[in-house]
Design a protein around this motif. Structure first.
Motif, PDB file in Angstrom:
ATOM      1  N   ILE A  40       0.854  -1.188   0.000  1.00  0.00           N
ATOM      2  CA  ILE A  40       0.000   0.000   0.000  1.00  0.00           C
ATOM      3  C   ILE A  40       0.886   1.232   0.000  1.00  0.00           C
ATOM      4  O   ILE A  40       2.097   1.133   0.227  1.00  0.00           O
ATOM      5  N   ASP A  41       0.272   2.390  -0.235  1.00  0.00           N
ATOM      6  CA  ASP A  41       1.045   3.631  -0.154  1.00  0.00           C
ATOM      7  C   ASP A  41       0.801   4.294   1.202  1.00  0.00           C
ATOM      8  O   ASP A  41      -0.047   3.857   1.983  1.00  0.00           O
ATOM      9  N   SER A  68      -2.732   5.425   2.189  1.00  0.00           N
ATOM     10  CA  SER A  68      -3.627   4.328   2.594  1.00  0.00           C
ATOM     11  C   SER A  68      -3.285   3.800   3.987  1.00  0.00           C
ATOM     12  O   SER A  68      -4.163   3.335   4.710  1.00  0.00           O
TER      13      SER A  68
END
Length: 186
Positions: A177-178, A181
Motif C-alpha cells: 500500500i502507499d 492508505s
C-alpha cells in the motif's frame, strides 16, 4: 481497516552510501522515498509506536562498509536516543539479528516496511516476515530501488524493477500500500 495493536515500523537501510548511484548501477526510482519514510517515522514517534532502524554492514568495497560515512543512517531518518538500531550483514533484517525475538517479546504481529532497496533488503525482509507469520505491509512510496542489469546484460529501469518487486510481494508475503492508505489504519 485499523490495526488492532500498534504495528512496528522497520526503516530498512536508509543509509548515506545508497546515494552513490554509480556503484548501484545508475538511476533510481522514487526520489521522495526517504521523505515519505521520515513522515511515517514522525507519526510513529508521535504515537510512541515501536520502531526499528535496520542498518546494513556492507563488505568492502561497498559504500555501506562499517567505518565509512556511507554506513551512516541518513539524517532525514536519523535515530533518536533510545531507538533500536539493528545491524545486519545479509539482505534480510531477520538473519544475524535479534529482530524476531524483539518482535516476539513485544507481542508485535504487524510490520510496516520502508526503506532501500525494494529489490534487495526490503524484499528479503518482507519475504522472511511473511514466512514467519507477520502481517507485513510494504509502503510503495516509502521504498525505492535502482536500475538493474539482467544476467544477459539487459538493462531494466528502476521504476519497472520496483513495480515488479512490489507485485511479487503483494498478497503472497505482504500487503503493498502507499502512505496515504496506511495513515488512516493507524
Amino acid at each position: 481497516m485499523r490495526f488492532k495493536q500498534p504495528p512496528a515500523l522497520l526503516l530498512i537501510d536508509i543509509q548515506k552510501g545508497l546515494d552513490e548511484l554509480d556503484y548501484y548501477g545508475g538511476g533510481r526510482n522514487n526520489p521522495h522515498a526517504e521523505t515519505q519514510a521520515a513522515e511515517l517515522l514522525r507519526i510513529w514517534r508521535e504515537k510512541k509506536y515501536p520502531l526499528f532502524h535496520i542498518k546494513h554492514r556492507g563488505s568492502p568495497p561497498s559504500p555501506l562498509s562499517p567505518g565509512g560515512i556511507g554506513n551512516d543512517i541518513k539524517d532525514i531518518v536519523a535515530p533518536e536516543t533510545g531507538e533500536t538500531i539493528l545491524e545486519k550483514d545479509t539482505n534480510s533484517a531477520f538473519l544475524g539479528t535479534h529482530l524476531h525475538q524483539l518482535l516476539q517479546d513485544q507481542g508485535i504481529v504487524d510490520l510496516v516496511l520502508v526503506g532501500l532497496t525494494t529489490a534487495h533488503c526490503v524484499s528479503s525482509t518482507a519475504r522472511m516476515a511473511g514466512n514467519l507469520g507477520y502481517n507485513t505491509y510494504v509502503i510503495s512510496d516509502a521504498t525505492a530501488t535502482f536500475n538493474t542489469l539482467g544476467p544477459d546484460g539487459e538493462a531494466f529501469e528502476a521504476d519497472l524493477v520496483h513495480r515488479i518487486c512490489l507485485a511479487s510481494l503483494h498478497k503472497e508475503f505482504a500487503t503493498v500500500i502507499d502512505s496515504a492508505s496506511l495513515i488512516p489504519m493507524l
